[in-house]
Every structure is written in structure tokens, then in C-alpha cells.
Design an enzyme around this catalytic site. Structure first.
Site, PDB file in Angstrom:
ATOM      1  N   ASN A  87      14.939 -80.836-101.091  1.00 25.39           N
ATOM      2  CA  ASN A  87      14.481 -80.327 -99.796  1.00 25.39           C
ATOM      3  C   ASN A  87      12.963 -80.337 -99.650  1.00 25.39           C
ATOM      4  OD1 ASN A  87      14.488 -78.195-101.752  1.00 25.39           O
ATOM      5  ND2 ASN A  87      14.273 -76.707-100.119  1.00 25.39           N
ATOM      6  N   LYS A 122      12.424 -84.678-113.438  1.00 28.57           N
ATOM      7  CA  LYS A 122      13.711 -85.176-112.961  1.00 28.57           C
ATOM      8  C   LYS A 122      13.838 -84.861-111.470  1.00 28.57           C
ATOM      9  CE  LYS A 122      18.473 -84.571-112.494  1.00 28.57           C
ATOM     10  NZ  LYS A 122      18.269 -85.200-111.235  1.00 28.57           N
ATOM     11  N   ASP A 180      15.395 -85.470-107.552  1.00 33.04           N
ATOM     12  CA  ASP A 180      16.679 -85.846-106.986  1.00 33.04           C
ATOM     13  C   ASP A 180      16.660 -87.334-106.663  1.00 33.04           C
ATOM     14  OD1 ASP A 180      18.518 -86.252-104.412  1.00 33.04           O
ATOM     15  OD2 ASP A 180      19.235 -84.468-105.467  1.00 33.04           O
ATOM     16  N   SER A 211      20.428 -74.562-106.895  1.00 36.38           N
ATOM     17  CA  SER A 211      21.494 -73.602-106.619  1.00 36.38           C
ATOM     18  C   SER A 211      21.641 -72.591-107.748  1.00 36.38           C
ATOM     19  CB  SER A 211      22.816 -74.342-106.430  1.00 36.38           C
ATOM     20  OG  SER A 211      23.287 -74.843-107.677  1.00 36.38           O
ATOM     21  N   GLU A 242      14.216 -70.861-109.803  1.00 35.64           N
ATOM     22  CA  GLU A 242      14.237 -70.396-108.411  1.00 35.64           C
ATOM     23  C   GLU A 242      15.527 -70.880-107.799  1.00 35.64           C
ATOM     24  OE1 GLU A 242      12.954 -71.775-104.537  1.00 35.64           O
ATOM     25  OE2 GLU A 242      11.099 -70.692-104.923  1.00 35.64           O
ATOM     26  N   LEU A 243      16.381 -69.917-107.386  1.00 35.76           N
ATOM     27  CA  LEU A 243      17.751 -70.245-107.024  1.00 35.76           C
ATOM     28  C   LEU A 243      18.049 -69.921-105.564  1.00 35.76           C
ATOM     29  CD1 LEU A 243      19.268 -68.901-110.371  1.00 35.76           C
ATOM     30  CD2 LEU A 243      18.415 -71.205-109.838  1.00 35.76           C
ATOM     31  N   GLU A 293      25.023 -69.233 -99.004  1.00 33.78           N
ATOM     32  CA  GLU A 293      23.854 -69.948 -98.485  1.00 33.78           C
ATOM     33  C   GLU A 293      24.317 -71.190 -97.724  1.00 33.78           C
ATOM     34  OE1 GLU A 293      19.481 -71.054-100.181  1.00 33.78           O
ATOM     35  OE2 GLU A 293      21.184 -71.613-101.433  1.00 33.78           O
TER      36      GLU A 293
END
Length: 529
Positions: free
Chosen positions: A168, A191, A193, A243, A264-265, A398
């Protein structure tokens, strides 16, 4: 290979640039070559290139290369490491348009959001250029016995750090999390996405132009189960954004390996709108808090609680603003659209499923609620719902899209209870005309970040203050001194100038005990302990 049509790229992004960037991935060098990932332009679904996929053997090789380069990098004086980032700061600003192009290709966000995403990393760099020397400087502490003993706190790099970044904000998070790790003297395995790797790779190329040693940052690509476990097994620290479910898995493996991790989730972020709010000021800000980046912001607002006295007027004005925003959606590489696409068709379908289930169970869609295939394959309208109840996924899970639920409350205490009624605690917001009232409410809200008269920008852009989640929204923080020190091991070097701490054979222990008690009481009275 797919036969999907080839995308028409923005002028700054050439096929040769894409080929140069994808060649930076550590893949097919140590392990068997794998089928590359077909990268597409989000706006059209057309192919832009092929991203190599790393094997577990490639991951091990990448860590070995980064580890070799890290030893020389860590030995450099801090001022030399900072000089690299001084140059990188200017290069990032100079190349902001190309970076924005690459971000938009991969995730389809509006141009304004892509530009603002790039700006995040120079802000982080500027913060650490200003503070890193003081934060990392060895600190002399008092020892257990004044004058005769001393203790020095040192911070040494951990070694090789894994940075696992989401789609995102692919550039901001990958680069801004790597920056303090590198400044502290670590090597980094990045790494990204698969869908959004190009902007990260270009950022690393700019770091190389700024003088970062080749090999110090390695990039591995692939789906999480293919590369993640091997990566965590071979590094000294993991920084992950994503997530809660994946974060729990990463945390468990990190714990088994006895290495640190910062996570950070997820979030289901609430906003409380008090009855003294100024609508003219609040509505534009709340609109962005809910629908910025098409709702694909970790800290964006998904639940709005409005005091019952102003509820109807707020709903009317907010709905009108959302409908106006819906007319400003678009797929282009200029600043005309105010809202872009969701990242993929699959994600759009997940967002739509939340909305459809809520509608089937009795929620009211006040505006929006539909895909916009006329604009592109993954567009979805700004959506406002009322009547959302806790038996709906939209209430508790979410959604991560341009979807917000609006609720009515009576008292401030009820609003706080509703805001806290979630396993998450990433971000929360309060809108009011009375800062004292808001500050008092903020003291009772369970969230890692709390914004007053803003959705999330004020807290997240404060790079000198740590930012993270509580409850199931994460472990650890980024930004501030803590965001730098987490990438270091804290070392305690103790010095005893005269041997007085050990037991003295010439003195009976009973006498030693009396002497020790007198000394401890004296030190306490003189504030020497």
C-alpha cells in the site's frame, strides 16, 4: 508467460529501466530459477515486465552477501554513513516524478498520494541526519560505586536486518524502515511485495548513486511462504508491516530464533466527532482520513462515531463530500484525479464482499458500494454505511478500502467505549472545538497513535516521535530514537578502577555486610545510587 497486452508506460519509465531494476533481485543465482512474476499496471491490467522470484537458496546467498558488505559498512565512521544519506535526500527529491510513476504503476494510487509517499523518506532521512549522532553516541553512566566504577552504554549494529514491506505504501515503508537500519550500521535484505517492487528497486539504485556500498542491500522477491521462513532463519532482526495474521507468524518464528522483530499490523481505526465540531474545517479532513489512498492506509479511519445532536447534519455533509469525491476518481499520471484505484482486482473483490455482506444483513449503503470498471479493473467508489452491527465483518475486521461506517452516540464515555471495542489499537482520532476536552478523552483511548483534529497525518509525520500499535496492532515502533535503536544491540561496558567490589578475605563477612549497608544508605541519601 502470459499473453496479456503490454502496458503503455509513462514517459519517464522505459522498458530498459524496468529491465535494469528487475536485474537487481537476488534470484536464480544460488537456487533453481523460478517462473517470474508478471507485473501489471494497476489502472489497466496490462503487463509492464517480469519480476524474478527468489528461492530459499537465493535468500541464503543474499544474506551472505549483505553480511560481508555490512562488516565494512559498520566499521565506517557514522559521519561517513550519514553523508551517503545526505546525498540520497537530494537524489530522492530530484527523482520524485519517476518514483511517483513507478508507485502508481504498481498500486494505482492518485498522483498526489504517490508524491506524498515519496516525501516520507526524505522526512525520515532529515530526522536521523539531525539526531543519529546523539542517539548512537556512547553514553557514560555512573557505576555501582561512584568515582571508582563506571558503565558505558553502547549501541552496535545487529548485523543483517530483514525489511518486509507491504504494497500500500511500498516505497515509503521499505525505504523509511531501511534508512535507520542502514544508518545504524546494518546490512538489509529487502522483501517488497511482488506487485509494487519497481519503486523500491529504483530507490535502492538511488542509494547506490549516493554512495551506499554495493551488496549492502539485497532484494529478494517471492510470495511470503516461499521466502519468508528462510529469511527469518538467517537474519538478526525483522521489520514487518502487514496483516496481524502474518505478523503473528513472523513473531512466533522470530521468538523461536531468539531474534527481535518490530511489527506494524492491522487496525480498525475509530474517529470520535464531538458536538462542538466546526463542520467546514472537519469534513475535508475527515474525508481524507477515510478515503485517502482509496482507504488503503494502515492508519485510515474505518469507524466514525458522531454525537447524536449533530449526527444528521454530519451524515448529510459527509455523504455529499463523498459523492463529490466519487466524481473525481480517475486513472492517470497527472494531478487531476483525487482518488485512484485499489491495488488489485482480488483486493477490490475482498472490499466489495465486506460491503455486500453488510448490505445483506441489514446495513444501509448511504452512498457508493459499487466497483467502477468504467475507470479500471480495480476501482471502487467511496462508500458510506450506517446501521452496521457487530455480526458483520465490516464492523470488526479491517476492510482496507474506501469504506467507512458511521455510528451515533450519546455521551463522551459511550464514544470512548465504542472506539475501544476492538482487538486493534493502531490509530484513533478526535474532532472537536475544545482541545482540553479532546485531550482528556485521548487519555482513555487504547491506541498507539491518537490525533486531535486530524485523521492520521499529524502523528505519523512527526518523525521525531515513535509510532506503533498496541493490542493486536503490533509490537515495537518506527521513527524517533526508538526507531533507530531497535536496529542495535545495547552493550554495557563496566569499568572498576580499584578492586573493592569483590569479597575481601581479610575481613569477616559479617563486618563486610555492615559496611555494605552503611554504604548503600549513604549513597541513597546523597543520591549517588
Amino acid at each position: 508467460m502470459s499473453t496479456t497486452s503490454k502496458a503503455k508506460l509513462p514517459p519517464r519509465v522505459t522498458e530498459s529501466l524496468i529491465n535494469r531494476l528487475t536485474a537487481m533481485v537476488t534470484a536464480g543465482k544460488a537456487g533453481e530459477a523460478r517462473e517470474p512474476f508478471e507485473m501489471t499496471e494497476t489502472y489497466t491490467g496490462d503487463v509492464v515486465g517480469y519480476l524474478p522470484q527468489s528461492s530459499p537458496e537465493d535468500v541464503v546467498a543474499a544474506v551472505e552477501m549483505a553480511r560481508a558488505a555490512q562488516k565494512e559498512w559498520a566499521a565506517r565512521p557514522l559521519k561517513d554513513r550519514l553523508a551517503v544519506f545526505e546525498r540520497a535526500h537530494e537524489l530522492l527529491l530530484t527523482e520524485i516524478e519517476t518514483l511517483a510513476d513507478l508507485i502508481q504503476i504498481g498500486c494505482g494510487k492518485a498522483r498526489r498520494m504517490a508524491i506524498e509517499e515519496v516525501c516520507d523518506t526524505p522526512l525520515v532521512i532529515a530526522q536521523y541526519l539531525k539526531t543519529a549522532a546523539k542517539t548512537l553516541k556512547p553514553k557514560k553512566r555512573s557505576g555501582p560505586m561512584p568515582v571508582i566504577t563506571s558503565s558505558t552504554e553502547e549501541h552496535r549494529p545487529k548485523g543483517v536486518v530483514a525489511v518486509i514491506a507491504p504494497w500500500n505504501f511500498p516505497f515509503a515503508i521499505s525505504m523509511s524502515d531501511s534508512t535507520p537500519a542502514l544508518i545504524a550500521g546494518n546490512g538489509v535484505i529487502m522483501k517488497p511485495d511482488n506487485k509494487t517492487a519497481l519503486c523500491t528497486l529504483y530507490g535502492i539504485e538511488l542509494l547506490h548513486k549516493a554512495g551506499l556500498p554495493r551488496g549492502l542491500v539485497q532484494v529478494v522477491c517471492g510470495v511470503g511462504p516461499d521466502v519468508g521462513p528462510t529469511l527469518i532463519d538467517n537474519v538478526e532482526f525483522v521489520m514487518f508491516t502487514g496483516s496481524t495474521a502474518t505478523g503473528r507468524t513472523i513473531g512466533e518464528q522470530s521468538g523461536r530464533n531468539l531474534i527481535g522483530c518490530s511489527l506494524e499490523l492491522g487496525g480498525k481505526n475509530p474517529m470520535i466527532v464531538l458536538d462542538d465540531v466546526n463542520f467546514d474545517e472537519a469534513i475535508p479532513s475527515i474525508l481524507f482520513a477515510a478515503f485517502g489512498n482509496a482507504g488503503q492506509i494502515c492508519m485510515h479511519i474505518e469507524r466514525i462515531y458522531v454525537q447524536e445532536r449533530i449526527y444528521d447534519e454530519f451524515l448529510r455533509r459527509f455523504t455529499a463530500a463523498a459523492e463529490e469525491l466519487a466524481g473525481k476518481m480517475g486513472a492517470s499520471y497527472d494531478f487531476a484525479p483525487e482518488m485512484g484505484s485499489l491495488v488489485s482486482v482480488d483486493h477490490m473483490k475482498r472490499v466489495a464482499a465486506h460491503v455486500d455482506e453488510a448490505r445483506e444483513k441489514g446495513a444501509t449503503i448511504v452512498t457508493g458500494g459499487n466497483p467502477r470498471p468504467d475507470l479500471g479493473p480495480a476501482f471502487f467508489e467511496p462508500t458510506v454505511l450506517t446501521g452496521v452491527t457487530n455480526d458483520m465483518a465490516l464492523a470488526t475486521m479491517e476492510t482496507f478500502g474506501p469504506v467507512v461506517s458511521i455510528y451515533k452516540y450519546k455521551t463522551d464515555a459511550e464514544a470512548v467505549a465504542l472506539a475501544n471495542d476492538t482487538p486493534y489499537g493502531l490509530n484513533a482520532a478526535i474532532w472537536t472545538g475544545n482541545f482540553d476536552r479532546a485531550t482528556k478523552l485521548a487519555e482513555t483511548i487504547e491506541s498507539g497513535s491518537i490525533n486531535i483534529n486530524d485523521g492520521f497525518i499529524t502523528s505519523y509525520a512527526a518523525k521525531g516521535t515513535p509510532s506503533g500499535g498496541v493490542k493486536q496492532s503490533g509490537v515495537g515502533t518506527r521513527h524517533g530514537a526508538a526507531g533507530l535503536l531497535k536496529y542495535t544491540d545495547t552493550i554495557n561496558v563496566g569499568v572498576q578502577k580499584k578492586q573493592i567490589m569483590a569479597s575481601r578475605s581479610s575481613m569477616p563477612y559479617e563486618k563486610q555486610l555492615k559496611s555494605t549497608l552503611v554504604t548503600l544508605r549513604l549513597m541513597r541519601r546523597l543520591h549517588l545510587g
